[in-house]
Structure formats: structure tokens, C-alpha cells
Motif scaffolding. Structure first.
Motif, short mmCIF file in Angstrom:
data_model
loop_
_atom_site.label_atom_id
_atom_site.label_comp_id
_atom_site.label_asym_id
_atom_site.label_seq_id
_atom_site.Cartn_x
_atom_site.Cartn_y
_atom_site.Cartn_z
N LEU A 95 11.30 -10.39 7.72
CA LEU A 95 10.63 -9.31 8.47
C LEU A 95 9.86 -8.36 7.56
O LEU A 95 9.13 -7.50 8.05
N MET A 96 10.04 -8.49 6.25
CA MET A 96 9.47 -7.53 5.31
C MET A 96 7.94 -7.46 5.41
O MET A 96 7.37 -6.38 5.39
N GLY A 97 7.29 -8.61 5.53
CA GLY A 97 5.82 -8.61 5.61
C GLY A 97 5.29 -7.81 6.78
O GLY A 97 4.33 -7.06 6.65
N SER A 98 5.92 -7.96 7.92
CA SER A 98 5.44 -7.22 9.10
C SER A 98 5.73 -5.73 8.97
O SER A 98 5.01 -4.91 9.53
N LEU A 99 6.74 -5.35 8.23
CA LEU A 99 7.05 -3.94 8.01
C LEU A 99 6.05 -3.32 7.04
O LEU A 99 5.53 -2.24 7.29
N VAL A 100 5.77 -4.01 5.94
CA VAL A 100 4.89 -3.48 4.90
C VAL A 100 3.43 -3.51 5.33
O VAL A 100 2.67 -2.58 5.07
N GLY A 101 3.02 -4.58 6.01
CA GLY A 101 1.63 -4.71 6.44
C GLY A 101 0.74 -5.26 5.33
O GLY A 101 1.13 -5.29 4.16
N GLY A 123 -1.47 -5.64 2.42
CA GLY A 123 -1.75 -4.75 1.28
C GLY A 123 -0.97 -3.45 1.31
O GLY A 123 -1.36 -2.48 0.69
N GLY A 124 0.14 -3.43 2.05
CA GLY A 124 0.96 -2.22 2.13
C GLY A 124 0.45 -1.19 3.12
O GLY A 124 0.87 -0.04 3.11
N SER A 125 -0.46 -1.60 4.00
CA SER A 125 -1.12 -0.64 4.91
C SER A 125 -0.15 0.05 5.87
O SER A 125 -0.24 1.27 6.08
N ARG A 126 0.78 -0.69 6.46
CA ARG A 126 1.71 -0.07 7.42
C ARG A 126 2.65 0.92 6.74
O ARG A 126 2.90 2.00 7.25
N ILE A 127 3.20 0.51 5.61
CA ILE A 127 4.17 1.38 4.92
C ILE A 127 3.46 2.64 4.42
O ILE A 127 3.99 3.74 4.46
N ARG A 128 2.21 2.49 3.95
CA ARG A 128 1.43 3.64 3.48
C ARG A 128 1.17 4.60 4.64
O ARG A 128 1.32 5.82 4.51
N LYS A 129 0.84 4.05 5.82
CA LYS A 129 0.59 4.88 7.00
C LYS A 129 1.86 5.63 7.41
O LYS A 129 1.81 6.80 7.77
N GLN A 169 2.14 9.67 7.68
CA GLN A 169 2.44 10.31 8.96
C GLN A 169 3.73 11.10 8.94
O GLN A 169 3.85 12.09 9.64
N THR A 170 4.71 10.64 8.16
CA THR A 170 6.02 11.28 8.19
C THR A 170 6.30 12.19 7.00
O THR A 170 7.17 13.04 7.08
N ALA A 187 7.73 11.11 4.50
CA ALA A 187 8.97 10.57 3.95
C ALA A 187 8.69 9.77 2.69
O ALA A 187 7.60 9.22 2.51
N SER A 188 9.66 9.70 1.83
CA SER A 188 9.60 8.85 0.64
C SER A 188 10.19 7.50 1.05
O SER A 188 11.36 7.41 1.42
N ILE A 189 9.35 6.46 1.01
CA ILE A 189 9.80 5.13 1.41
C ILE A 189 9.62 4.21 0.22
O ILE A 189 8.50 4.02 -0.26
N ASN A 190 10.74 3.65 -0.26
CA ASN A 190 10.69 2.77 -1.43
C ASN A 190 11.11 1.38 -1.05
O ASN A 190 11.97 1.16 -0.30
#
Length: 128
Positions: free
Chosen positions: A104-110, A112-118, A122-123, A125-128
Motif C-alpha cells: 500500500l506504500m506506493g498509493s500512500l506516497v504518490g 514522486g512523493g506528491s501525496r505525502i508532500r501534500k 495541508q496538516t 505534520a512531520s511525516i517520515n
């Protein structure tokens, strides 16, 4: 569904507010989400107690959402008195560790990392 778990590190002074009188609120969260929710008695060095949420991915997501919503109520217009142990901070700080299946990691990160960056933007939050 796929199984998941999350560890939430909640400041010890807020755990009673989260659980409600006699554990009523956390029991309702368990029933409504279908997740197992357990809070450790031990207080960590950082002053937090670990709450572990486990079950199907959808149950864990629902329970974490309910817990987050309950904790958000702490800061609303100062309606809830802060625990005495919280001298320095004017905002509630908590951390969570979510264990995500590799598939599921790919769908979470998006891409080039676009989803996790967004999510970070938006939040705040620090997401590692």
C-alpha cells in the motif's frame, strides 16, 4: 480486509479525557470502529502513554479518526482545562506511528512523493 495497527503516543494528562468517564467514550469508539484500542498504563519518558489500535485497515482508520477528533476537542476555545503537567506548551502535541503494508506504500506516497508532500503541507505534520 487487510490487517493494520497504529501506535499513538498521547500525553498522559489527556488519556482520561480521551477515554471518558469509566471508559465510556473509548468503548463507544471500539464498538463503532470495530478496532481493538488499548492504552498502556506505563508512562514513557516523554510523558506519553501509548495507545495501540489494531484490526482491519478500515477499522484502524476509523478508530484513529475518532481518537483524533476527540483530541481536537481539547484545543477548541479552551473548553477543556489543560493538565497541570503541561506548563510550557500551549498546543497539544502527539505523535503516531502507523504501520503500512509495503503493497500500500506506493498509493500512500504518490507519484514522486506528491501525496505525502501534500499531506505535510495541508496538516503541518512531520511525516517520515
Amino acid at each position: 480486509g487487510e490487517m493494520a495497527s497504529a501506535e499513538l503516543h498521547i500525553p498522559a494528562g489527556y488519556v482520561g479525557f480521551l477515554m471518558g468517564p469509566g471508559g465510556h467514550l473509548v468503548n463507544t469508539m471500539r464498538t463503532e470502529s470495530g478496532a481493538t484500542i488499548r492504552t498502556a498504563i506505563h508512562i514513557e519518558e516523554n510523558g506519553c502513554r501509548v495507545t495501540t489500535v489494531s484490526g482491519t485497515l478500515s477499522a484502524v482508520k476509523a478508530a484513529v479518526h475518532k481518537i483524533s477528533c476527540r483530541l481536537d476537542e481539547i484545543d477548541l476555545a479552551g473548553l477543556v482545562r489543560r493538565p497541570k503537567a503541561d506548563h510550557a506548551s500551549s498546543t497539544l502535541a502527539a505523535s503516531a506511528e502507523l504501520r503500512i503494508l509495503v503493497t500500500l506504500m506506493g498509493s500512500l506516497v504518490g507519484a514522486g512523493g506528491s501525496r505525502i508532500r501534500k499531506m505535510r503541507e495541508q496538516t503541518g505534520a512531520s511525516i517520515n
